[in-house]
Design a protein around this motif. Structure first.
Motif, PDB file in Angstrom:
ATOM      1  N   TYR A  41      -5.740   6.297   4.945  1.00 10.86           N
ATOM      2  CA  TYR A  41      -5.670   5.314   6.022  1.00 10.86           C
ATOM      3  C   TYR A  41      -4.309   5.458   6.697  1.00 10.86           C
ATOM      4  N   CYS A  43      -2.064   3.801   9.864  1.00 10.46           N
ATOM      5  CA  CYS A  43      -2.044   2.715  10.832  1.00 10.46           C
ATOM      6  C   CYS A  43      -1.975   3.264  12.249  1.00 10.46           C
ATOM      7  N   ASN A  81      -6.903   2.583  12.533  1.00 11.93           N
ATOM      8  CA  ASN A  81      -7.241   1.385  13.315  1.00 11.93           C
ATOM      9  C   ASN A  81      -6.589   1.441  14.695  1.00 11.93           C
ATOM     10  N   TRP A 227      -1.721  -9.359  12.072  1.00 12.23           N
ATOM     11  CA  TRP A 227      -1.750  -7.897  12.108  1.00 12.23           C
ATOM     12  C   TRP A 227      -2.049  -7.281  10.743  1.00 12.23           C
ATOM     13  N   CYS A 231      -5.481  -4.438   8.834  1.00 18.49           N
ATOM     14  CA  CYS A 231      -5.510  -3.143   8.140  1.00 18.49           C
ATOM     15  C   CYS A 231      -6.056  -3.278   6.726  1.00 18.49           C
ATOM     16  N   HIS A 256       4.769  -4.571   7.273  1.00 18.84           N
ATOM     17  CA  HIS A 256       3.341  -4.319   7.474  1.00 18.84           C
ATOM     18  C   HIS A 256       2.637  -3.780   6.224  1.00 18.84           C
TER      19      HIS A 256
HETATM   20 ZN    ZN Z   1      -1.736  -1.053   9.630  1.00 18.15          ZN
END
Ligand code: ZN
Length: 412
Positions: A41, A43, A81, A227, A231, A256
């Motif tokens: 993953y 961001c 994303n 935010w 994710c 994050h």
């Molecule tokens: Zn993210």
């Protein structure tokens, strides 16, 4: 969301190596150990401005991870994303008297074009926050039910926050001390002074509807998501917990990625959320980090419009190590263009020095935490000999061309 189109990745002969990457959470260089399907993953962008070279450097680094796993025979499930609803997008739309939806769609389309031009292999799932709101609402509902989240006592705006003490592991991902976390939280979009929070560092999960802001009806009441939970939900629902690599720029390490991990671990119970947290360094210009707030951005689309070959952008960014903060300069681009020309000239020859050992060394360097400077030097050495007409191996030029394509994404 629609992803961008892929390019074929050729197979190359020889023996692949397992990929070792630096993990921020443990501070160690450790082998990645994916199963048959490697899960990553990374961001994605908040689409309020065009793709700059800092973005490009990050996505190119993880493109190498993708390519090295493919080389090692894994299938790769890559998820990215698009934060297509968040404060920066709304602020930019308001400043420019633009429609935030149109702005987001326009910049996302440009990002896809830039990624295609740079030959970045696309994610299998390219997912927007807006299209995921039902998933995010469900996740926040679970966090409330678990006691990991709470509403502030504010009848007008009953926002939902995450209780960062819930998992008992908060801080493990970034490794920062409390003072550093407090500083970075305030600098990077946090709201330590919001009245009613249990802890100044608790992060927003659901922002209750404000006048003149977009909002979605939900069982949480009308509002929009924070935010980090975006994710967590997107990753958990597609990759599960304990996936191989969570990636992004080093400015995402806190808050994050710390919160994405904490939310997901509170939801799924597993630990860690990702086996490796991998962070790319920042690209600077004129002595400062390239960032929107400083206004010192160099856009990929601008370079393309000026006729710069995207392969030269790749080589320029690969000339430095992905984890190091490094400057972008005109000289860096000029050197990359000259290197690209030399490489192209060499692979167009009918013979060159033997290349099997070059392929092996390229694999060694790239699987050693993506050591692109040494990888480029290895190709340079072969190219120098080839241009001196030193070699007689008729298969070597084609093998170098195939290998730089497969492993570095540089088409010669
Ligand atoms: Zn993210």
């Amino acid at each position: 969301m629609q992803t961008w189109s892929s390019v074929a990745v050729p197979r190359i002969p020889g023996t692949p190596r397992p990929l070792r990457l630096h993990d921020t959470a443990t501070g160690q260089l450790r082998p990645t150990a994916p199963g048959p399907v490697a899960r990553m993953y990374v961001c994605g962008i908040t689409p309020y401005d065009a793709t700059h070279l800092g973005h490009a450097a990050t996505y190119l680094a993880f493109d190498l991870v993708h390519r090295l796993w493919l080389d090692a025979g894994h299938e790769v499930h890559y998820v990215q994303n698009v934060t297509d609803i968040d404060d920066p997008l709304l602020e930019r739309a308001e400043r420019d008297q633009d429609d935030w939806v149109v702005l987001g769609m326009r910049e996302t389309a440009l990002f896809r074009e830039d990624m295609e031009a740079l030959r970045v292999l696309p994610p299998r799932d390219y997912i927007g926050a807006v299209e995921t709101i039902p998933e995010i609402v469900e996740a926040i509902g679970k966090l409330l039910a678990h006691g990991a989240a709470y509403r502030v006592d504010d009848p007008q705006y009953p926002d939902v926050y995450f209780d960062r003490s819930y998992t008992g592991r908060f801080g493990y991902e970034s490794g920062y001390d409390e003072a550093t976390m407090a500083t970075l939280f305030a600098e990077r979009g946090g709201d330590p002074d919001r009245p009613g929070k249990r802890d100044p560092l608790d992060a927003l999960l659901w922002r209750a509807a404000r006048p003149d802001e977009p909002a979605w009806d939900s069982e949480l009441g009308p509002g929009r998501p924070g935010w980090h939970i975006e994710c967590s939900a997107i990753a958990l629902n597609r990759l599960g917990t304990g996936f191989d690599v969570q990636g992004g720029g080093s400015d995402l390490a806190f808050p994050h990625h710390e919160f994405s991990a904490a939310h997901a671990e509170a939801l799924a119970g597993g630990h860690p959320f990702a086996r490796h947290y991998v962070h790319a360094g920042m690209i600077g210009l004129g002595g400062e980090k390239m960032s929107k707030s400083k206004g010192n951005l160099v856009f990929v689309s601008r370079l393309r419009a000026d006729g710069v070959d995207p392969a030269a952008i790749r080589l320029a960014l690969f000339a430095g190590h992905y984890r190091s903060d490094r400057p972008w300069t005109g000289a860096l681009l000029t050197e990359a263009q000259a290197r690209l020309e030399r490489w192209r000239e060499a692979v167009s020859l009918t013979a060159g020095p033997e290349a099997d050992s070059v392929v092996a060394r390229l694999r060694d360097h790239l699987t050693d935490d993506l050591d692109t400077p040494r990888a480029l030097a290895t190709v340079d050495a072969w190219v120098t000999e080839a241009l001196r007409r030193d070699g007689t191996d008729n298969a070597a030029p084609a093998l170098i061309r195939t290998t730089t394509d497969a492993l570095l994404g540089v088409a010669l």
